[in-house]
Design an enzyme around this catalytic site. Structure first.
Site, PDB file in Angstrom:
ATOM      1  CG  ASP A  63      -2.111  -0.620   1.161  1.00  0.00           C
ATOM      2  OD1 ASP A  63      -2.367  -1.092   0.062  1.00  0.00           O
ATOM      3  OD2 ASP A  63      -2.875  -0.648   2.130  1.00  0.00           O
ATOM      4  CG  ASP A 100      -4.348   0.303   5.519  1.00  0.00           C
ATOM      5  OD1 ASP A 100      -5.020  -0.098   4.549  1.00  0.00           O
ATOM      6  OD2 ASP A 100      -3.854   1.433   5.567  1.00  0.00           O
ATOM      7  CG  ASP A 134      -6.126  -3.639   1.811  1.00  0.00           C
ATOM      8  OD1 ASP A 134      -6.457  -3.428   0.635  1.00  0.00           O
ATOM      9  OD2 ASP A 134      -5.616  -2.782   2.540  1.00  0.00           O
TER      10      ASP A 134
END
Length: 1213
Positions: free
Chosen positions: A470, A791, A795
């Site tokens: 990310d 997070d 996801d």
């Protein structure tokens, strides 16, 4: 409802209730029965019994806004009456159980039996004196005292067996203790937000009591049962309890019941806690499954099914209104050291294969074991034959009955020699070395901010070839600050002064930011003087609130004036909307909606804009294009995230149709566009450089605008100008990987992923598709091993699919942590590099141990074998062998498995999945050292008595005293092993074997300790160890020959490996065996390794059973859906959900959360569209899903309900 199992629990609580019945307006029983209701029934019941939720709060002596007073006395009383929020874990195995398990080892059992026979025979003296002519060799120097000592050998063997067992048991025990420590640490980390005494505080989940007011928000895993008392747009995923994949919308007046263990998918609000621990719905299910019988944690109280409970739990599940007990499973079972638990866990994990390392080791151990068995059998046979031929053929003796015990004693001695060879050959230190190495690494990784939840993740990480990271919070600091703004027709490159903005615009702007953001988001004063203000809550919103403060305004008074309860309607942020809107009622009765979100999305919906005077002016599409070019792209190219803030006024008559989102979210007026900077973490570029040097490709997958993403990627060093790489948006990615029918094709993904470095504006599905595409790719010769960081709740699927999932410890939601393998406690990318280092270190430690262990094995086996064949007696006695085995296996595994990692580990490319454990260099070392040791030992054996001028120890009679000759051989052997242990520290052919030896105190202690014990054994071991004390000069020679190992190691290092063509690698995993065609037609994913290793027949048998089960289930489901479908449509889906797994019914413990869905290809519809599966289970009609029968399931993207009967029939046919 499991009252029987709970009876003891009740009897305790009933007494308490009697005393305290007056204290609270409702008893534990009342609350329990209330929580068993759902939907409207529950609302009716609350109305009838308590009036409304307010008065229920009064009954429980709590306030909906202030929460509990939070005094200790009050909290203790509540814990006493309503129980603690804790489900007791399974008891750990006792030390004795572990000892018993260690005793199950086959080789040890054989040795015990042999030792007992030997003991028995030594106490048996044949009657009469016919013993003289029984066997010539037994005459020798046998005096009375020696005959008495015959029992010593048996006893010594038994003693050493006990030693080995205790050491093994102790290791298991400490390992288990470490896990429990780790588990409890993970538990303590889990905090939840509650209101106590009017203050919002975070407390550990175990501290929550009945009557608490808890704040819940997107991404939470609910820690207790409760009733929804206030909030907006709350959607819950209850699949972990009910197996329903639809998200359930909760509202105060329709369905206020919130259950523990379910996930909040959208929205926020407050709940009144009504049941905790064993009394919550999950707790009850647990009790049904044999009370916390599973390795369990307080927080994800999710029961786990065993095969046995299958049938009866289905019935229970029906009683529970479809709360399918069978769908529950702890996502984190405490990975206690017990094998069976690991196996269950393995079955539940999406990575069905054993970890790569374990696979390779098991294979190697089996090969070595077989070789050892053959050697030991040959040894025994040769010894027995030689003895018989020598005695009965050559010397022509008769077998006299009175001689039988003597002969038997000889045979037992031969048998013991054979077993000894076997014991030495089997490397039982291997599993131990792996465990020690992993446990040690996990403990140390805690210090490097890696909290490892699944042991094998640690070692998989060493093989990682790709990391999909990310951007926000991992590569960047996640401290958002607004640095540019476009407001009142001016593009400000830094924050403008409040007086340069029209007053009306300023007021609108401040209101829009203050009200249209979660009220839990705040900016608090810095903890230390001169520090940065603390940002609490959503970081983007913190950035905007910071902007308000920079404009010298304050957001708090506005929030106080319009508290959260007064917000009329809230559209919370989700990955589909990519925006958030809040509606308030103005004093004149009309409505105003404030909106904020990704600028290109919100600007498309704007038709007006506030100009320099604060007046409205028309905002046409061409103005928008100009704004994108002049404002948004330049901001994005500076690496800023652009957020647009807008508003819209509605009249109150007629009141707008709020549920029709498309009509509401249009025709907005743009107030301003801000550019938010999220600076790159200072240590990230260096960490990424290390990854690239170590052969790991870093890819950035972000929801941000492509220009922003590219700018950050360049700053981080993910892309370097002038390289050949791809940066694409999610839309473009999808266009390129799908064919005309919209199905994803692996070949198309293969064209993209090798060059892809940045995937921007990506949805969670894109992330999952990318990870899956890379893992399934056959383009490169090594299968890619992919790590993913995440997070958010969305996801989940990608984290679960990846080989190693990293969740963020600070910013991560509970759902993400559940799906992950490792939690990064500091959210920092550079911790991932540490994990890679530790992973590679585990692999190397095992290789070091193997290199050492195999040298010992080869030498000991050959010495015992040839010695026995030539001299009728092994030069190394059984007890000595056991000692060698103990030091070499157990202690060496400790010493070599605890080597700390070095930076140099990151200088080589990752080993692949099919790289052999024992490289050719290691093979060269093993054989080279074995040659040295064998030459010396045989020299000592056959001419040692001449060199040292001592009596020869060869051909000694049965109970003769230990000879100096054989003691020297034993001692030399051990010395050589000790010095070879130092050689084994390097496996890539490095010269300096002492490099960093003092960084590892364990190693030094063990080597010195072993040396000390060896001195004691030789000098004072006497009869049991078959040692006679040695002179100093003899000792010097032994140590000198040992030191020769180090010199010889240098000689071996000089020989280039490439010259030695005959060396083979060993212990590699071959690629998966070919699967017959018909199996491939099914989802290949479902045939896991372990199952393939079952015999073919067994598979067919399992399959047959499954088919029948599935068919019966399908018939039942059809029947019931025909009957029930007429009355209640919702009951249908719950039945079908029992069958979402038509294949291996045995592994039915998978949870069915649509997002974190670990069936690889089975639920195509869920996979394609994990974000809002609103319409999935609605079209349950057979016709609809029938369309699916023609297309190939693995690719079908049509949304046939995956739970429907036809679907499961098709998968199993």
């Amino acid at each position: 409802m499991g009252d029987m199992t709970n009876s003891d629990f009740y009897s305790k609580n009933q007494r308490n209730e009697a005393n305290h019945a007056g204290e609270f307006g409702c008893t534990l029983e009342d609350l329990r029965s209330l929580m068993e209701l759902r939907g409207t029934e529950a609302v009716v019941k609350i109305k009838e019994t308590y009036g409304d939720t307010e008065s229920l709060c009064r009954h429980l002596k709590t306030s909906p806004t202030e929460g509990l007073p939070g005094t200790d006395a009050d909290l203790d009383k509540r814990k006493l009456i309503f129980g603690k929020n804790f489900i007791p874990p399974k008891k750990p195995k006792t030390f004795l159980q572990l000892v018993w398990e260690a005793l199950q080892d086959v080789t040890l059992i054989i040795l015990e039996i042999a030792a007992i026979i030997s003991l028995g025979l030594s106490f048996y003296h044949p009657p009469g004196e016919g013993g003289e002519d029984c066997a010539a060799s037994s005459a020798g120097g046998e005096d009375e005292g020696e005959a008495e000592a015959g029992w010593i050998e048996g006893a010594a063997i038994l003693l050493s067996v006990i030693c080995v067992v205790l050491v093994t048991a102790f290791n298991d025990w400490s390992k288990e203790k470490q896990f429990r420590g780790l588990q409890s640490r993970i538990e303590q980390e889990q905090k939840f937000t509650v209101i106590r005494g009017g203050q919002v505080i975070q407390i550990p989940v175990a501290e929550i009591v009945v009557g608490d007011i808890a704040q819940i928000k997107y991404g939470d895993l609910l820690p207790a049962d409760g009733i929804f008392i206030q909030g907006n747009d709350l959607k819950i995923d209850e699949s972990s309890l009910t197996g329903e994949s639809d998200q359930v919308r909760k509202s105060v007046d329709k369905d206020p019941m919130l259950l523990s263990g379910t996930h909040v998918m959208e929205g926020s609000g407050r709940m009144l806690v009504t049941a905790v621990g064993v009394n919550s719905q999950t707790g009850i299910i647990f009790t049904l499954l044999g009370a916390g019988g599973e390795e369990e944690e307080k927080k994800d109280k999710k029961g786990k099914m065993q095969d046995g409970n299958m049938e009866n739990s289905q019935n229970k599940a029906k009683q529970q209104d479809g709360a399918a007990a069978m769908e529950m499973q702890p996502l984190k079972s405490a990975e206690g050291g017990e094998g069976d638990d690991k196996d269950k866990r393995k079955a539940n994990m999406h990575k069905k294969e054993k970890s790569v390392l374990q696979g390779k080791l098991t294979k190697l151990a089996v090969q070595i074991g077989k070789a050892g068995l053959v050697m030991s059998a040959i040894t025994v046979i040769i010894l027995v034959l030689y003895f018989c031929i020598d005695n009965f053929v050559v010397q022509d003796k008769q077998w006299l009955p009175e001689c039988t015990p003597v002969y038997v004693q000889y045979f037992v001695k031969f048998f013991i020699i054979g077993v000894t060879v076997l014991v030495v050959a089997v490397p039982e230190g291997l599993p131990l070395a792996v465990t020690i190495s992993l446990a040690y690494s996990v403990k140390k990784m805690m210090k490097d901010n890696n909290l490892v939840r699944h042991l094998d993740a640690c070692e998989t990480m060493g093989n990682a070839t790709a990391i999909c990271s990310d951007k926000t919070g991992t590569l960047t600091t996640n401290r958002m600050t607004v640095v540019q703004a476009y407001v009142a027709d001016v593009h400000y490159k830094e924050i403008p002064g409040p007086d340069s903005i029209p007053a009306k615009t300023l007021e609108l702007l401040v209101n829009a930011i203050a009200l249209n953001s979660a009220y839990t988001t705040k900016i608090l004063p810095p903890e230390k003087e001169g520090g940065l203000p603390r940002q609490v809550g959503n970081k983007t919103e913190c950035g905007l609130l910071g902007f308000v403060l920079d404009l010298k305004q304050d957001y708090q008074p506005i929030r106080t004036q319009i508290p959260e309860e007064k917000l009329y309607k809230v559209y919370t942020f989700n990955s589909v909307r990519k925006s958030m809107s809040t509606v308030i009622k103005l004093p004149d009765g009309s409505f105003r909606m404030y909106s904020k979100g990704a600028s290109e999305i919100v600007l498309k919906k704007c038709s007006k804009i506030l100009n320099g005077a604060g007046e409205l002016r028309i905002f046409r599409p061409r103005d928008r294009d100009e704004m994108v070019k002049k404002v948004i792209e330049p901001m994005a190219c500076d690496g800023l995230r652009t957020i647009c803030i807008a508003y819209r006024d509605f009249s109150n008559n007629p009141e707008p149709e709020w549920d029709n989102e498309n009509d509401i979210l249009t025709d907005l007026t743009c107030i301003c566009v801000v550019g938010i900077e999220d600076p790159v973490r200072p240590e990230v570029p260096e960490a990424i450089r290390k990854c690239q040097r170590a052969g790991i490709t870093v890819r950035m997958v972000t929801g941000d605008n492509i220009n922003t993403a590219r700018a950050i990627a360049i700053k981080c060093g993910i892309i370097h100008p002038g390289e050949d790489f791809l940066c694409i948006e999610g839309k473009e990615f999808n266009r390129r990987i799908r064919n005309e029918k919209g199905e994803i094709e692996q070949e198309r993904i293969d064209k993209i992923w090798p060059k892809l470095r940045v995937l921007a504006r990506s949805s969670p599905t894109d992330k999952h598709t990318l990870v899956k595409g890379i893992i399934d790719s056959t383009q490169v010769e090594q299968r890619q091993v992919v790590a993913v960081t995440g997070d958010g709740t969305n996801d989940g699927p990608a984290l679960k699919k990846a080989d190693v999932g990293f969740a963020m410890g600070i910013a991560g939601t509970d759902v993400a942590k559940e799906a992950s393998d490792i939690i990064l406690t500091d959210d920092n990318f550079s911790s991932i590099v540490k994990a890679v280092m530790w992973g590679r270190n585990v692999y190397d430690s095992i290789s070091k141990f193997l290199q050492f262990q195999l040298t010992v094995n080869v030498v000991a086996v050959i010495v015992a074998f040839t010695g026995a064949c030539i001299t009728q007696d092994s030069p190394l006695k059984a007890v000595q062998m056991l000692w060698v085995n103990l030091i070499m296996d157990t202690f060496a595994s400790l010493a070599l498995a605890t080597e700390p990692p070095t930076e140099s580990l990151l200088l080589r490319k990752p080993y692949g999945r099919n790289k052999a454990l024992i490289s050719r260099t290691m093979m060269k070392n093993i054989l080279g050292h074995a040659v040295y040791q064998l030459i010396l030992i045989f020299t000592l054996l056959f001419v040692g008595e001449k060199i040292f001028k001592i009596d020869s120890g060869r051909n000694a009679p049965l109970h003769s005293p230990p000879s100096e000759h054989y003691t020297i051989i034993f001692n030399t052997f051990v010395m050589m092993q000790l010095f070879n242990e130092i050689n084994a520290r390097k496996i890539h052919g490095e010269r300096n074997v002492f490099d960093g030896i003092f960084r590892n105190p364990i190693f030094c202690t063990i080597v010195l300790g072993t040396f000390g014990v060896q001195i004691v054994i030789v000098q004072f071991g006497g009869k049991p160890f078959s040692c006679s004390p040695l002179q100093l000069d003899q000792w010097m020679w032994c140590v000198f020959i040992g030191l020769g190992e180090l010199v010889w190691g240098q000689v071996i290092a000089t020989i280039p490996t490439s010259r030695l063509k005959f060396l083979k690698e060993a212990g590699g995993l071959t690629e998966k065996p070919e699967v017959p065609e018909e199996e491939l037609n099914e989802d290949v994913e479902e045939i896991d390794h372990a199952e393939r290793e079952l015999r073919r027949g067994q598979i067919l048998w399992f399959r047959g059973l499954n088919r029948i089960q599935t068919q019966i289930r399908v018939v039942k489901a059809f029947r019931s859906s025909l009957y029930e479908g007429l009355e209640k449509p919702e009951s249908r889906t719950s039945i079908h959900n029992f069958m979402t797994h038509p294949e291996f019914r045995i592994e039915d413990s998978q949870p069915h959360i649509p997002l974190i869905d670990d069936t690889e290809l089975e639920d195509p519809a869920l996979k394609q569209n994990p974000s809002p599966p609103s319409s999935l289970n609605k079209n349950n009609s057979a016709i609809d899903s029938g369309i699916n029968l023609t297309t190939d399931t693995s690719k079908s993207a049509t949304s046939s309900s995956p739970g429907s009967p036809i679907h499961s029939l098709e998968t199993s046919l």
